[in-house]
Scaffold this active site. Structure first.
Site, mmCIF file in Angstrom:
data_model
loop_
_atom_site.group_PDB
_atom_site.id
_atom_site.type_symbol
_atom_site.label_atom_id
_atom_site.label_comp_id
_atom_site.label_asym_id
_atom_site.label_seq_id
_atom_site.Cartn_x
_atom_site.Cartn_y
_atom_site.Cartn_z
ATOM 1 N N TRP A 165 60.722 12.559 15.190
ATOM 2 C CA TRP A 165 61.926 12.637 14.392
ATOM 3 C C TRP A 165 61.583 13.608 12.808
ATOM 4 O O TRP A 165 61.662 15.226 12.873
ATOM 5 C CB TRP A 165 62.798 11.643 13.290
ATOM 6 C CG TRP A 165 63.536 10.999 13.727
ATOM 7 C CD1 TRP A 165 64.221 10.906 14.953
ATOM 8 C CD2 TRP A 165 64.290 9.625 13.217
ATOM 9 N NE1 TRP A 165 65.533 10.139 15.922
ATOM 10 C CE2 TRP A 165 64.748 9.171 14.873
ATOM 11 C CE3 TRP A 165 63.464 8.873 12.410
ATOM 12 C CZ2 TRP A 165 65.342 8.391 14.302
ATOM 13 C CZ3 TRP A 165 64.507 8.029 11.991
ATOM 14 C CH2 TRP A 165 65.991 7.483 13.383
ATOM 15 N N GLY A 222 68.587 5.301 21.658
ATOM 16 C CA GLY A 222 69.763 6.901 21.928
ATOM 17 C C GLY A 222 70.753 7.534 21.050
ATOM 18 O O GLY A 222 70.645 7.837 21.205
ATOM 19 N N ASP A 223 69.472 7.820 20.545
ATOM 20 C CA ASP A 223 69.239 8.669 19.243
ATOM 21 C C ASP A 223 69.468 9.918 19.712
ATOM 22 O O ASP A 223 68.348 9.884 20.593
ATOM 23 C CB ASP A 223 67.833 8.201 18.346
ATOM 24 C CG ASP A 223 68.218 8.928 16.666
ATOM 25 O OD1 ASP A 223 69.322 8.932 15.776
ATOM 26 O OD2 ASP A 223 67.789 10.714 17.149
ATOM 27 N N VAL A 224 70.120 10.684 19.512
ATOM 28 C CA VAL A 224 70.508 12.307 20.211
ATOM 29 C C VAL A 224 68.935 13.175 19.519
ATOM 30 O O VAL A 224 68.257 13.706 19.723
ATOM 31 C CB VAL A 224 71.332 13.397 19.792
ATOM 32 C CG1 VAL A 224 71.467 14.831 20.465
ATOM 33 C CG2 VAL A 224 72.870 12.790 20.788
ATOM 34 N N LEU A 278 66.387 12.284 18.120
ATOM 35 C CA LEU A 278 64.921 11.221 18.928
ATOM 36 C C LEU A 278 64.397 12.136 20.665
ATOM 37 O O LEU A 278 63.659 12.343 20.832
ATOM 38 C CB LEU A 278 64.862 9.661 19.218
ATOM 39 C CG LEU A 278 63.292 9.297 19.479
ATOM 40 C CD1 LEU A 278 61.980 9.417 19.198
ATOM 41 C CD2 LEU A 278 63.507 7.504 19.987
#
Length: 305
Positions: free
Chosen positions: A297, A255-257, A259
């Protein structure tokens, strides 16, 4: 942990797949960072060990990390604690040979592991710091997250002055447990984030949650569920803490933007990938999703600086 004690410094002997410069490049990604300073290829960090402030100069030559004590001479136990902190900070227990073998055959990761070879997940050994940073970073961009962290550290952290420069340690949960929501609101924290952070500090003060107790569960899924009981800690935050504080190599915050953007950029997509697509890609990285995430990242920093 492989280390040696000397009079005014200690030496650590990391595994071969370690590049100090790659880790420094990651640590230098935002000029607002308050918890370390990078100068001429070395790192200065203030650590609080058994209530004593120890300012450390950390540098690496060939296969040795040298940690010089700039303020005070810690006891043997204190030196061991500092060595343990740095060993964990740079994830030096990890054998990356398998990850590099997998990544070298992977379309997405192959160029990244060549570019950043020796980079390790630069973690957060302190559970409170990792939880607070995860909460600060929710639903805001990285630069504003660093702004909030800077205000938080300056308002509630401890510091020393050495050679006319100020060095800081992250605020203790004991201190944060005693403040009011309004005190964080004054620094542009939302009411909810302020409540979450103070709530976690209180839970740690009463020993409702601790790193030691979580580690004793010996199961990352159980640790994740325990973290998510905390108000303000959802799946993304729990995955982040598992990666940065507990060295869970299979942690994968889909859910990491950031990523999602890294996928989009490195694959040349015209949109962000779906969660299903990200899980599909990760099948080839099974057991190393956290390292794949961290290298992706890292690639974002190159594209924004």
């Amino acid at each position: 942990m492989n280390w040696k004690n000397h009079d005014s410094y200690i030496e650590l002997y990391p595994p071969k797949e370690f590049d100090f410069k790659q880790c420094l490049d990651f640590l230098a990604r935002n000029v607002q960072e308050m918890l370390h300073k990078i100068k001429d290829g070395y790192l200065i960090k203030l650590l609080k060990i058994d209530e004593e402030m120890i300012l450390c100069k950390i540098e690496a030559e060939h296969t040795v990390i040298k940690v010089e004590f700039l303020s005070g001479k810690p006891s043997y136990e204190g030196r061991e604690a500092i060595a343990k902190y740095i060993w964990e900070w740079f994830d030096l227990d990890q054998n990356l040979e398998e990850f590099y073998n997998i990544a070298s055959e992977d379309k997405l990761l192959s160029p990244l592991v060549k570019r950043y070879y020796g980079l390790r997940i630069v973690g957060m050994p302190d559970l409170f710091e990792s939880l607070v940073w995860a909460i600060i970073g929710q639903q805001i961009n990285l630069n504003f997250a660093y702004t909030l962290k800077k205000r938080f550290v300056k308002a509630f952290g401890e510091s020393i002055i050495f050679e006319n420069e100020t060095y800081w340690v992250f605020p203790s949960y004991d201190k944060i447990a005693q403040i009011e929501v309004e005190e964080l609101r004054n620094h542009q924290f939302t009411t909810r984030k302020a409540e979450y952070i103070i709530g976690i500090a209180k839970a740690m003060t009463t020993n409702e949650i601790s790193k030691e107790a979580l580690l004793n569960q010996h199961d990352f899924e159980k640790i994740k569920q325990s973290l998510m009981v905390l108000r303000g800690v959802g799946a993304w935050s729990a995955d982040y803490v598992l990666m940065k504080c507990f060295h869970d190599n299979s942690s994968y915050p889909v859910g990491d933007v950031g990523l999602q953007n890294a996928f989009k950029s490195n694959l040349g997509l015209d949109r962000k990938p779906t969660a299903e697509e990200m899980y599909e890609y990760a099948k080839a990285w099974k057991g190393w999703e956290a390292y794949a995430t961290f290298y992706l990242w890292r690639s974002l920093s190159d594209k924004t600086t």
